[in-house]
Design a protein around this motif. Sequence first.
Motif, PDB file in Angstrom:
ATOM      1  N   PHE A  93       0.869  -1.182   0.000  1.00  0.00           N
ATOM      2  CA  PHE A  93       0.000   0.000   0.000  1.00  0.00           C
ATOM      3  C   PHE A  93       0.901   1.226   0.000  1.00  0.00           C
ATOM      4  N   LEU A  94       0.933   1.925  -1.119  1.00  0.00           N
ATOM      5  CA  LEU A  94       1.860   3.042  -1.292  1.00  0.00           C
ATOM      6  C   LEU A  94       1.174   4.374  -0.994  1.00  0.00           C
ATOM      7  N   VAL A  95       1.844   5.177  -0.147  1.00  0.00           N
ATOM      8  CA  VAL A  95       1.334   6.514   0.158  1.00  0.00           C
ATOM      9  C   VAL A  95       2.441   7.535  -0.103  1.00  0.00           C
ATOM     10  N   ASP A  96       2.050   8.793  -0.219  1.00  0.00           N
ATOM     11  CA  ASP A  96       2.985   9.878  -0.491  1.00  0.00           C
ATOM     12  C   ASP A  96       3.483  10.457   0.829  1.00  0.00           C
ATOM     13  N   GLY A  97       4.791  10.262   1.104  1.00  0.00           N
ATOM     14  CA  GLY A  97       5.359  10.714   2.374  1.00  0.00           C
ATOM     15  C   GLY A  97       5.426  12.222   2.530  1.00  0.00           C
ATOM     16  N   ARG A  98       5.299  12.944   1.429  1.00  0.00           N
ATOM     17  CA  ARG A  98       5.388  14.406   1.507  1.00  0.00           C
ATOM     18  C   ARG A  98       4.020  15.077   1.603  1.00  0.00           C
ATOM     19  N   ALA A  99       2.980  14.271   1.562  1.00  0.00           N
ATOM     20  CA  ALA A  99       1.626  14.825   1.629  1.00  0.00           C
ATOM     21  C   ALA A  99       0.950  14.414   2.937  1.00  0.00           C
ATOM     22  N   THR A 120       1.737  -4.388   3.473  1.00  0.00           N
ATOM     23  CA  THR A 120       2.848  -3.581   3.969  1.00  0.00           C
ATOM     24  C   THR A 120       2.636  -2.131   3.535  1.00  0.00           C
ATOM     25  N   LEU A 121       2.725  -1.233   4.502  1.00  0.00           N
ATOM     26  CA  LEU A 121       2.577   0.194   4.224  1.00  0.00           C
ATOM     27  C   LEU A 121       3.921   0.755   3.764  1.00  0.00           C
ATOM     28  N   VAL A 122       3.958   1.329   2.577  1.00  0.00           N
ATOM     29  CA  VAL A 122       5.185   1.876   1.999  1.00  0.00           C
ATOM     30  C   VAL A 122       5.020   3.388   1.855  1.00  0.00           C
ATOM     31  N   VAL A 123       5.899   4.137   2.529  1.00  0.00           N
ATOM     32  CA  VAL A 123       5.834   5.604   2.466  1.00  0.00           C
ATOM     33  C   VAL A 123       6.866   6.077   1.454  1.00  0.00           C
ATOM     34  N   ASN A 124       6.405   6.591   0.338  1.00  0.00           N
ATOM     35  CA  ASN A 124       7.289   6.982  -0.763  1.00  0.00           C
ATOM     36  C   ASN A 124       7.745   8.434  -0.649  1.00  0.00           C
ATOM     37  N   LYS A 125       8.781   8.760  -1.432  1.00  0.00           N
ATOM     38  CA  LYS A 125       9.348  10.109  -1.540  1.00  0.00           C
ATOM     39  C   LYS A 125      10.104  10.521  -0.284  1.00  0.00           C
ATOM     40  N   GLY A 142      -2.904   2.235  10.949  1.00  0.00           N
ATOM     41  CA  GLY A 142      -3.178   0.928  11.539  1.00  0.00           C
ATOM     42  C   GLY A 142      -2.687  -0.250  10.732  1.00  0.00           C
ATOM     43  N   LEU A 143      -1.592  -0.049   9.961  1.00  0.00           N
ATOM     44  CA  LEU A 143      -1.046  -1.142   9.150  1.00  0.00           C
ATOM     45  C   LEU A 143       0.353  -1.528   9.598  1.00  0.00           C
ATOM     46  N   GLY A 144       0.686  -1.249  10.845  1.00  0.00           N
ATOM     47  CA  GLY A 144       1.997  -1.641  11.371  1.00  0.00           C
ATOM     48  C   GLY A 144       3.092  -0.666  10.988  1.00  0.00           C
ATOM     49  N   ASP A 145       4.336  -1.153  11.066  1.00  0.00           N
ATOM     50  CA  ASP A 145       5.491  -0.301  10.809  1.00  0.00           C
ATOM     51  C   ASP A 145       5.563   0.084   9.330  1.00  0.00           C
ATOM     52  N   PRO A 146       5.595   1.392   9.040  1.00  0.00           N
ATOM     53  CA  PRO A 146       5.745   1.808   7.638  1.00  0.00           C
ATOM     54  C   PRO A 146       7.191   1.653   7.169  1.00  0.00           C
ATOM     55  N   PHE A 147       7.369   1.396   5.894  1.00  0.00           N
ATOM     56  CA  PHE A 147       8.695   1.297   5.302  1.00  0.00           C
ATOM     57  C   PHE A 147       8.955   2.551   4.466  1.00  0.00           C
ATOM     58  N   PRO A 148       9.902   3.406   4.900  1.00  0.00           N
ATOM     59  CA  PRO A 148      10.204   4.602   4.106  1.00  0.00           C
ATOM     60  C   PRO A 148      11.063   4.247   2.900  1.00  0.00           C
ATOM     61  N   VAL A 149      10.680   4.743   1.721  1.00  0.00           N
ATOM     62  CA  VAL A 149      11.462   4.492   0.511  1.00  0.00           C
ATOM     63  C   VAL A 149      11.471   5.751  -0.358  1.00  0.00           C
ATOM     64  N   SER A 150      12.406   5.779  -1.280  1.00  0.00           N
ATOM     65  CA  SER A 150      12.339   6.729  -2.380  1.00  0.00           C
ATOM     66  C   SER A 150      12.415   5.886  -3.647  1.00  0.00           C
ATOM     67  N   ALA A 151      11.255   5.668  -4.272  1.00  0.00           N
ATOM     68  CA  ALA A 151      11.218   4.831  -5.477  1.00  0.00           C
ATOM     69  C   ALA A 151      12.060   5.451  -6.580  1.00  0.00           C
ATOM     70  N   GLU A 152      12.045   6.767  -6.659  1.00  0.00           N
ATOM     71  CA  GLU A 152      12.785   7.456  -7.718  1.00  0.00           C
ATOM     72  C   GLU A 152      14.286   7.227  -7.583  1.00  0.00           C
ATOM     73  N   HIS A 153      14.778   7.275  -6.336  1.00  0.00           N
ATOM     74  CA  HIS A 153      16.217   7.109  -6.097  1.00  0.00           C
ATOM     75  C   HIS A 153      16.572   5.696  -5.652  1.00  0.00           C
ATOM     76  N   ARG A 154      15.555   4.817  -5.590  1.00  0.00           N
ATOM     77  CA  ARG A 154      15.753   3.413  -5.200  1.00  0.00           C
ATOM     78  C   ARG A 154      16.378   3.287  -3.818  1.00  0.00           C
ATOM     79  N   LEU A 155      15.928   4.113  -2.895  1.00  0.00           N
ATOM     80  CA  LEU A 155      16.402   4.061  -1.508  1.00  0.00           C
ATOM     81  C   LEU A 155      15.393   3.272  -0.668  1.00  0.00           C
ATOM     82  N   GLY A 156      15.915   2.424   0.230  1.00  0.00           N
ATOM     83  CA  GLY A 156      15.051   1.672   1.136  1.00  0.00           C
ATOM     84  C   GLY A 156      14.414   0.435   0.530  1.00  0.00           C
ATOM     85  N   LEU A 157      14.734   0.139  -0.739  1.00  0.00           N
ATOM     86  CA  LEU A 157      14.073  -0.998  -1.400  1.00  0.00           C
ATOM     87  C   LEU A 157      14.537  -2.345  -0.847  1.00  0.00           C
ATOM     88  N   ASP A 158      15.828  -2.454  -0.476  1.00  0.00           N
ATOM     89  CA  ASP A 158      16.324  -3.731   0.052  1.00  0.00           C
ATOM     90  C   ASP A 158      15.593  -4.123   1.329  1.00  0.00           C
TER      91      ASP A 158
END
Length: 437
Positions: A93-99, A120-125, A142-158
């Motif tokens: 479940f992808l959400v916008d971390g800057r909004a 899995t909650l994925v916080v992008n940007k 209410g979806l547990g620990d969010p995973f911060p990523v930057s899809a554009e820069h491929r950060l946090g994907l591992d």
Amino acid sequence: MHAPQGLPVVVIVGRPNVGKSTLFNAITRTRRAIVGDEPGITRDRIRGEAKFRGRPFELIDTGGIVPNDEDLIPSEIFRQARVALEEASHVLFLVDGRAEITAADRELAQLLRQLGKPVTLVVNKIDAPVRETLTHEFYSLGLGDPFPVSAEHRLGLDDLLDHVTRDFAVSVGEEQGPETRIKVAIIGRPNVGKSTLLNALVGQERAIVSPIAGTTRDAVDESIKKGQTTYTFVDTAGIRRKGKTRFMAEKLSVVMARRHIRMANVAILVLDASEGVVNLDATIAGYALEDGRAIVICVNKWDIAKEPSRKQFLQHVRDELKFLEFAPVAFVSAKTGRGVNQLFPLVYRAYQCASQRVPTAELNRFVESLNLDTDVKLKYITQASVRPPTFVAFLGGGEKELHFSTERFLINRLREKFGFEATPIVLRTRPSSKPRS
């Protein structure tokens, strides 16, 4: 159409413009998967195959199902993606971390919770450590620990894919043990022996994987594989050129160190045993700490040290670099090669500690075991991210921050309890509040 050969299916969902297609491309491109359009419930649903550490899976992007309609209700997004969701092994479940969290995010989260599948909650940007504070708000979904990523820069994907694929099968013929890749920056002021250390680490071995041209003329990356771990060393030496003043060399050493620290997982700080710890050593070490890197201190030229004993020199290092009290210290002579091999297990351990994620349930038990002053109303702690391990302490009673001594106490207890060696720990605080309706 179902996943080929019974592959597990990972589905990306989220409201429009949060970066679903970018995440899809980042995951599949990393694994060199062939991406193709597949006519399905919507004309834009895309499937691709990906593989992470020997575990293949199919990835479905439900992006594009809501063309030109920012106000589309989540139930319609959910309905459009239903075919993919029915065969999903795991949902991202992808959400916008800057909004701000929107009503649409909350409604979609509720629908996904009712799905009865791993979500899995994925916080992008989230493209810089300073932005990781933005992820804390998303616990209220209410979806547990969010995973911060930057899809554009491929950060946090591992970290994300480690979590998502942990129960997926390893394909036949793949090695069972996951391969670990650690990028190591060799940092320090001029003439402490960085180049000599690099040569000692990889030049005398015959297991060199590849010499890789670095990002600048003056840097060369060297990779060496030991077992299931590949160490890639970024040498920051070579910055001193003829005609450069000592001041310029020192200035360049800081610039280059900063550049390579940002690219690395672990930093080896090289000190000169014949000269002791000087101000520039502390400055460069401070940058590694500031960037949240795991750190190993390497005391080089120990064969010509003036200090009579390791114990006394170690005390000297601890006194001058008090802020690196958590960093292990190795005494070596890069010139003779003595003691150099001890750096490999130290770097590996540093990386593992910095990458460790503690389940929220364990952190809750940890909080209950603490003997804090009655004035401190610590409700609970969650771990927001890794490398560096970053925790969020939720406070009751309207408090917004902890006294620095309490914060230090908590960090020390976290380090002791969960074995966070060689890595800085970041502790942030926020008042505990009920999720907004």
